[in-house]
Design a protein around this motif. Structure first.
Motif, PDB file in Angstrom:
ATOM      1  N   LEU A  54      56.299 -49.748  28.911  1.00  0.00           N
ATOM      2  CA  LEU A  54      57.192 -50.241  29.957  1.00  0.00           C
ATOM      3  C   LEU A  54      57.631 -51.679  29.685  1.00  0.00           C
ATOM      4  O   LEU A  54      58.738 -52.072  30.072  1.00  0.00           O
ATOM      5  CB  LEU A  54      56.511 -50.163  31.320  1.00  0.00           C
ATOM      6  CG  LEU A  54      56.245 -48.763  31.883  1.00  0.00           C
ATOM      7  CD1 LEU A  54      55.566 -48.868  33.245  1.00  0.00           C
ATOM      8  CD2 LEU A  54      57.535 -47.959  32.002  1.00  0.00           C
ATOM      9  N   SER A  55      56.771 -52.461  29.029  1.00  0.00           N
ATOM     10  CA  SER A  55      57.138 -53.845  28.743  1.00  0.00           C
ATOM     11  C   SER A  55      58.267 -53.958  27.734  1.00  0.00           C
ATOM     12  O   SER A  55      58.872 -55.029  27.589  1.00  0.00           O
ATOM     13  CB  SER A  55      55.916 -54.615  28.233  1.00  0.00           C
ATOM     14  OG  SER A  55      55.543 -54.167  26.932  1.00  0.00           O
ATOM     15  N   GLY A  94      60.995 -52.117  27.891  1.00  0.00           N
ATOM     16  CA  GLY A  94      62.249 -51.767  28.559  1.00  0.00           C
ATOM     17  C   GLY A  94      62.969 -53.004  29.059  1.00  0.00           C
ATOM     18  O   GLY A  94      62.363 -53.839  29.740  1.00  0.00           O
ATOM     19  N   LYS A 107      64.634 -53.959  34.840  1.00  0.00           N
ATOM     20  CA  LYS A 107      63.514 -53.954  35.780  1.00  0.00           C
ATOM     21  C   LYS A 107      63.278 -52.590  36.407  1.00  0.00           C
ATOM     22  O   LYS A 107      62.208 -52.338  36.960  1.00  0.00           O
ATOM     23  CB  LYS A 107      63.766 -54.979  36.888  1.00  0.00           C
ATOM     24  CG  LYS A 107      64.987 -54.685  37.740  1.00  0.00           C
ATOM     25  CD  LYS A 107      65.199 -55.759  38.793  1.00  0.00           C
ATOM     26  CE  LYS A 107      66.436 -55.463  39.632  1.00  0.00           C
ATOM     27  NZ  LYS A 107      66.657 -56.513  40.651  1.00  0.00           N
ATOM     28  N   ASP A 123      63.544 -49.683  34.680  1.00  0.00           N
ATOM     29  CA  ASP A 123      63.288 -48.704  33.620  1.00  0.00           C
ATOM     30  C   ASP A 123      62.053 -47.858  33.906  1.00  0.00           C
ATOM     31  O   ASP A 123      61.919 -46.759  33.363  1.00  0.00           O
ATOM     32  CB  ASP A 123      63.123 -49.408  32.273  1.00  0.00           C
ATOM     33  CG  ASP A 123      64.460 -49.803  31.667  1.00  0.00           C
ATOM     34  OD1 ASP A 123      65.475 -49.173  32.018  1.00  0.00           O
ATOM     35  OD2 ASP A 123      64.488 -50.755  30.860  1.00  0.00           O
ATOM     36  N   TYR A 124      61.146 -48.374  34.726  1.00  0.00           N
ATOM     37  CA  TYR A 124      59.950 -47.589  35.029  1.00  0.00           C
ATOM     38  C   TYR A 124      60.288 -46.324  35.801  1.00  0.00           C
ATOM     39  O   TYR A 124      59.511 -45.370  35.821  1.00  0.00           O
ATOM     40  CB  TYR A 124      58.951 -48.442  35.814  1.00  0.00           C
ATOM     41  CG  TYR A 124      59.325 -48.682  37.260  1.00  0.00           C
ATOM     42  CD1 TYR A 124      58.773 -47.911  38.269  1.00  0.00           C
ATOM     43  CD2 TYR A 124      60.240 -49.669  37.609  1.00  0.00           C
ATOM     44  CE1 TYR A 124      59.109 -48.118  39.602  1.00  0.00           C
ATOM     45  CE2 TYR A 124      60.583 -49.889  38.931  1.00  0.00           C
ATOM     46  CZ  TYR A 124      60.021 -49.110  39.913  1.00  0.00           C
ATOM     47  OH  TYR A 124      60.359 -49.319  41.228  1.00  0.00           O
ATOM     48  N   ILE A 177      63.860 -45.624  27.782  1.00  0.00           N
ATOM     49  CA  ILE A 177      63.395 -46.818  27.072  1.00  0.00           C
ATOM     50  C   ILE A 177      63.436 -46.615  25.565  1.00  0.00           C
ATOM     51  O   ILE A 177      63.646 -47.566  24.807  1.00  0.00           O
ATOM     52  CB  ILE A 177      61.974 -47.190  27.552  1.00  0.00           C
ATOM     53  CG1 ILE A 177      61.992 -47.537  29.046  1.00  0.00           C
ATOM     54  CG2 ILE A 177      61.406 -48.354  26.755  1.00  0.00           C
ATOM     55  CD1 ILE A 177      60.635 -47.889  29.617  1.00  0.00           C
ATOM     56  N   ASN A 235      61.734 -59.160  26.899  1.00  0.00           N
ATOM     57  CA  ASN A 235      60.858 -59.495  28.018  1.00  0.00           C
ATOM     58  C   ASN A 235      59.802 -60.521  27.612  1.00  0.00           C
ATOM     59  O   ASN A 235      59.516 -61.468  28.354  1.00  0.00           O
ATOM     60  CB  ASN A 235      60.173 -58.235  28.559  1.00  0.00           C
ATOM     61  CG  ASN A 235      61.158 -57.266  29.166  1.00  0.00           C
ATOM     62  OD1 ASN A 235      62.176 -57.668  29.712  1.00  0.00           O
ATOM     63  ND2 ASN A 235      60.867 -55.977  29.069  1.00  0.00           N
ATOM     64  N   ASN A 248      59.612 -55.174  34.619  1.00  0.00           N
ATOM     65  CA  ASN A 248      59.601 -55.282  33.163  1.00  0.00           C
ATOM     66  C   ASN A 248      58.943 -56.583  32.710  1.00  0.00           C
ATOM     67  O   ASN A 248      58.162 -56.611  31.757  1.00  0.00           O
ATOM     68  CB  ASN A 248      61.022 -55.185  32.619  1.00  0.00           C
ATOM     69  CG  ASN A 248      61.953 -56.215  33.236  1.00  0.00           C
ATOM     70  OD1 ASN A 248      61.789 -56.596  34.394  1.00  0.00           O
ATOM     71  ND2 ASN A 248      62.934 -56.670  32.476  1.00  0.00           N
TER      72      ASN A 248
END
Length: 300
Positions: free
Chosen positions: A57-58, A60, A63, A65-66, A72, A80, A265
């Motif tokens: 997730l980091s 992506g 914000k 994208d989760y 992603i 990020n 993110n």
């Protein structure tokens, strides 16, 4: 020559069958070994999945994208991490976290070690009740302790200071570590103390030169617990630290969340960076960690 004699000679020339192998104690059969390895692999996947998901997730850039993690894959980026390292006070937060965590570790382990050793070796009035009092202090929730601790630190002029936060964290770490180290010191033979005194060492000299080197596994566990307690705590750090330059990493992480927005993110990237110091500290103490966790429970 009779038929019986011929058959006996033929049987004598036939190679003997190999003896049946008997499985030794603790040795598993192939199905049992495969099952145990399969369970271990499954447990490892379950343990590592949240970490891998956080790292994923980091990467992506958006914000939200989760909500759509499949997208992603086509737009992975390290922006990020670049933003967190360059545009935020991450290094100030890291400095504050390391000062508080290492201070808590050094002071907490020193106090807990001397306390645990005194209760393990000395029989003074009320030594059993003293250890139970330490245990009782762990039963109070943070919300109950917040106001009296704030008043005490305010009178001592330690609000918004690293020392004040270290002392607050020591009040949490020392009781548990004292119990832990007391149990570990009980496993060290008392004859070592007597030999030190015969050689002319003072009680503190015996403790520092003979007992502490033997208690490295227990000290490693106490140090790891103290470090983790201070490094990841949020409530006390949010209340007692007023300057945003003195925020710890756990408090700084909250700056990405507002009333109407959440930059998830950036939170994920910061969380990954936060895990690096803890992983490094765990690597330093891992040799003694398992030994210390198990040895202290053999005597108590």
């Amino acid at each position: 020559m009779s038929t019986t004699t011929v058959q006996t000679a033929a049987e004598a020339d036939r190679p003997a069958a190999p003896p049946r192998r008997v499985r030794g104690r603790g040795e598993r059969s192939l199905p049992a070994s495969l099952a145990s390895h399969g369970i271990l692999v499954l447990a490892s996947v379950i343990a590592l999945f949240p970490v891998a998901w956080l790292v994923f997730l980091s990467l992506g850039p958006d914000k939200d994208d989760y909500l759509h993690p499949a997208g992603i894959w086509d737009k992975m980026t390290l922006d990020n991490y670049t933003y967190v390292l360059r545009e935020t006070s991450f290094f100030d937060w890291l400095k504050s976290s390391l000062i508080v965590s290492l201070g808590t570790t050094v002071i907490g382990v020193l106090v807990a070690a001397t306390t645990g050793y005194a209760v393990s070796r000395m029989r003074f009035p009320g030594y059993k009740k003293f250890m139970w009092v330490l245990l009782v202090t762990q039963m109070f929730p943070v919300a109950v302790l917040m106001v009296p601790m704030y008043q005490i630190l305010s009178e001592l002029r330690l609000i918004d200071s690293y020392l004040g936060l270290v002392l607050v964290y020591c009040s949490t770490a020392v009781p548990y570590c004292a119990w832990l180290l007391k149990g570990y010191f009980d496993t060290i033979p008392f004859e070592i103390d007597e030999a030190g005194r015969v050689d002319g060492l003072t009680p503190f000299g015996t403790f520092a030169r003979l007992i502490l080197p033997l208690a490295k596994p227990g000290l490693a566990v106490a140090a790891f617990y103290s470090f983790i307690t201070a490094f990841g705590e949020v409530a006390f750090a949010t209340t007692f630290m007023l300057d945003d330059q003195k925020y710890t990493l756990a408090v700084g992480l909250q700056s990405f969340v507002s009333e109407h927005d959440a930059q998830r993110n950036l939170m994920a990237a910061t969380a990954v960076l936060i895990a690096i110091p803890v992983s490094a500290f765990f690597y330093l103490v891992q040799k003694n960690l398992v030994t210390g966790l198990t040895a202290g429970g053999t005597k108590g």
